[in-house]
Write a protein that holds these residues in place. Structure first.
Motif, mmCIF file in Angstrom:
data_model
loop_
_atom_site.group_PDB
_atom_site.id
_atom_site.type_symbol
_atom_site.label_atom_id
_atom_site.label_comp_id
_atom_site.label_asym_id
_atom_site.label_seq_id
_atom_site.Cartn_x
_atom_site.Cartn_y
_atom_site.Cartn_z
ATOM 1 N N PHE A 29 0.907 -1.110 -0.025
ATOM 2 C CA PHE A 29 0.036 -0.041 -0.139
ATOM 3 C C PHE A 29 0.724 1.076 0.026
ATOM 4 N N GLY A 30 1.077 1.937 -1.306
ATOM 5 C CA GLY A 30 1.711 3.051 -1.298
ATOM 6 C C GLY A 30 2.990 2.622 -1.998
ATOM 7 N N SER A 31 3.026 2.382 -3.166
ATOM 8 C CA SER A 31 4.471 1.813 -4.024
ATOM 9 C C SER A 31 4.928 2.799 -4.306
ATOM 10 N N ASN A 32 4.649 4.082 -4.550
ATOM 11 C CA ASN A 32 5.415 5.087 -5.099
ATOM 12 C C ASN A 32 5.997 4.898 -6.412
ATOM 13 N N ILE A 33 7.330 5.076 -6.816
ATOM 14 C CA ILE A 33 8.027 4.861 -8.147
ATOM 15 C C ILE A 33 8.207 3.470 -8.329
ATOM 16 N N GLY A 34 8.199 2.352 -7.289
ATOM 17 C CA GLY A 34 8.554 1.194 -7.440
ATOM 18 C C GLY A 34 9.640 0.533 -6.638
ATOM 19 N N LEU A 35 10.381 1.132 -5.972
ATOM 20 C CA LEU A 35 11.563 0.831 -5.123
ATOM 21 C C LEU A 35 11.179 -0.417 -4.350
ATOM 22 N N SER A 36 10.125 -0.404 -3.619
ATOM 23 C CA SER A 36 9.674 -1.409 -2.864
ATOM 24 C C SER A 36 9.680 -2.543 -3.856
ATOM 25 N N LEU A 37 8.838 -2.320 -4.854
ATOM 26 C CA LEU A 37 8.396 -3.529 -5.494
ATOM 27 C C LEU A 37 9.691 -4.165 -5.981
ATOM 28 N N ASP A 45 -1.312 8.400 -6.458
ATOM 29 C CA ASP A 45 -0.853 9.659 -7.051
ATOM 30 C C ASP A 45 -0.745 9.309 -8.566
ATOM 31 N N PRO A 46 -1.702 9.649 -9.409
ATOM 32 C CA PRO A 46 -1.651 9.681 -10.846
ATOM 33 C C PRO A 46 -0.296 10.053 -11.449
ATOM 34 N N PHE A 47 0.343 11.203 -10.857
ATOM 35 C CA PHE A 47 1.796 11.642 -11.586
ATOM 36 C C PHE A 47 2.721 10.464 -11.269
ATOM 37 N N ILE A 48 2.810 9.815 -10.102
ATOM 38 C CA ILE A 48 3.760 9.129 -9.446
ATOM 39 C C ILE A 48 3.547 7.616 -10.203
ATOM 40 N N PHE A 49 2.298 7.455 -10.531
ATOM 41 C CA PHE A 49 1.869 6.024 -10.868
ATOM 42 C C PHE A 49 2.615 5.804 -12.402
ATOM 43 N N LYS A 50 2.740 7.008 -12.997
ATOM 44 C CA LYS A 50 3.530 6.716 -14.751
ATOM 45 C C LYS A 50 4.565 6.201 -14.250
ATOM 46 N N TYR A 51 5.448 6.831 -13.369
ATOM 47 C CA TYR A 51 6.827 6.335 -12.963
ATOM 48 C C TYR A 51 6.706 4.891 -12.602
ATOM 49 N N GLY A 82 -15.335 4.763 -3.529
ATOM 50 C CA GLY A 82 -15.665 5.953 -3.963
ATOM 51 C C GLY A 82 -14.540 6.844 -4.527
ATOM 52 N N GLU A 83 -14.690 8.254 -4.044
ATOM 53 C CA GLU A 83 -13.708 9.125 -4.739
ATOM 54 C C GLU A 83 -13.096 10.102 -3.847
ATOM 55 N N LEU A 84 -11.598 10.152 -3.890
ATOM 56 C CA LEU A 84 -11.081 11.255 -2.731
ATOM 57 C C LEU A 84 -10.348 12.088 -3.670
ATOM 58 N N HIS A 85 -9.633 13.228 -3.120
ATOM 59 C CA HIS A 85 -8.931 14.042 -3.803
ATOM 60 C C HIS A 85 -7.425 13.948 -3.085
ATOM 61 N N PHE A 86 -6.510 14.092 -4.097
ATOM 62 C CA PHE A 86 -5.145 13.850 -3.825
ATOM 63 C C PHE A 86 -4.310 14.742 -3.965
ATOM 64 N N SER A 87 -3.421 15.206 -3.314
ATOM 65 C CA SER A 87 -2.387 16.401 -3.327
ATOM 66 C C SER A 87 -0.898 15.905 -3.586
ATOM 67 N N SER A 88 -0.368 15.993 -4.818
ATOM 68 C CA SER A 88 0.879 15.494 -5.006
ATOM 69 C C SER A 88 1.916 16.408 -4.751
ATOM 70 N N HIS A 105 4.842 15.710 -6.149
ATOM 71 C CA HIS A 105 5.661 15.267 -7.306
ATOM 72 C C HIS A 105 6.960 14.488 -6.654
ATOM 73 N N ALA A 106 6.903 13.636 -5.557
ATOM 74 C CA ALA A 106 7.930 12.941 -5.161
ATOM 75 C C ALA A 106 7.435 11.985 -4.078
ATOM 76 N N ASP A 107 7.551 11.783 -2.778
ATOM 77 C CA ASP A 107 7.122 10.523 -2.036
ATOM 78 C C ASP A 107 6.265 11.184 -0.801
ATOM 79 N N GLY A 108 5.633 12.633 -1.099
ATOM 80 C CA GLY A 108 4.960 13.153 -0.016
ATOM 81 C C GLY A 108 3.556 13.483 -0.320
ATOM 82 N N GLY A 109 3.000 12.695 -1.576
ATOM 83 C CA GLY A 109 1.552 13.083 -1.905
ATOM 84 C C GLY A 109 0.728 12.284 -0.762
ATOM 85 N N HIS A 110 -0.415 13.007 -0.632
ATOM 86 C CA HIS A 110 -1.486 12.577 0.306
ATOM 87 C C HIS A 110 -2.875 12.795 -0.016
ATOM 88 N N VAL A 111 -3.908 12.269 0.535
ATOM 89 C CA VAL A 111 -5.102 12.479 0.660
ATOM 90 C C VAL A 111 -5.315 13.825 1.243
#
Length: 270
Positions: free
Chosen positions: A87-95, A113-119, A144-150, A152-158
């Protein structure tokens, strides 16, 4: 001791030290090569047999040090094919860590984070063996739906404002599995909502990691977090994350949090 046995043990010890030194050398060479780069600039980084496209060098290096160099997510799997929920994979280092150390594992990576998900999608293509599934969703206690503030690194949050993202009930994700070998939760404060929701299903989890975030403007959730983990049968271990050097005299916050802790839980019956 038999001389042949002594020589063998000595050779094994030398090999271990050389391998450990190589890991140390490779990590610090990476710090030397990339550490002075400008933050929040897309770039390609090469490290330990993999290539990563990243949006921010500082967050990459700190995460790489914790996950790949120190290996803090290491656990003893109960099954030949471990199930890992990230839960919270960011750019994939944990994977990448999961695939490198548990190549037979079935890994499910969640990133809001849609921006981070591309990475994340791009990087996973470089090391997946077909056992990774990715989900561009936020974990919550409801669908449902939430709002997310990015950031553009590892600190994005609902948050109350930001881009709209799909939210899924975290309990439903756990209910898909009879046993989960590893559950990692690093969702920038949303553990306050997710952990109480999944508490009835934590008996399915063998090992757990939670990055606890103390929101500076809210009552701390740490006592409830520890109670949930202890009540689920985990032996708890805590490593420091972020805190002011003089917390009684200083009010310091990092992306809205005045304390971060790495909380690990190992099922006591294991």
């Amino acid at each position: 001791m038999n001389p042949a046995v002594r020589d063998l043990l000595s050779s094994v010890a030398v090999c271990y030290r050389l391998l450990k030194y190589k890991k140390y050398r490779d990590y610090w060479m990476m710090r030397f090569r990339y550490g002075a780069q400008e933050r929040f600039r897309e770039m390609t980084v090469h490290g330990e047999g993999a290539t990563f496209l990243i949006p921010d060098i500082a967050s990459f290096l700190s995460t790489y040090e914790e996950l790949i160099y120190r290996g803090v997510y290491t656990f003893e799997p109960k099954h030949d094919v471990p199930v890992i929920l990230d839960f919270g994979s960011n750019i994939g280092l944990s994977l990448y860590f999961w695939m490198k150390n548990y190549p037979k594992a079935k890994v499910y990576g969640y990133e809001a984070d849609p921006f981070i998900f591309k990475y994340l999608e791009h990087n996973v293509q470089g090391f997946t063996n077909g056992n990774i599934e990715l989900f561009n969703v936020a974990l919550s206690d409801v669908e449902g739906e939430l709002h997310f503030s990015s950031n553009h690194a590892d600190g994005g949050h609902v948050s109350e404002t930001g881009v709209a993202v799909r939210a899924v009930d975290a309990a439903n994700e756990l209910k898909k599995f009879d046993t989960i070998d590893m559950l990692k939760i690093d969702i920038e404060g949303s553990e306050r909502v997710v952990l109480p929701r999944i508490a009835p299903y934590l008996n399915r989890v063998e090992n757990i990691f939670v990055e606890y975030h103390s929101e500076a403007n809210k009552v701390q959730f740490l006592p409830e977090l520890l109670q949930i983990l202890q009540g689920a049968g985990f032996r708890i271990f805590v490593l420091p994350g972020f805190c002011a050097e003089r917390p009684l005299a200083e009010k310091v916050a990092n992306t809205g949090f005045d304390l971060q802790l790495d909380v690990f839980g190992r099922r006591m019956s294991s």
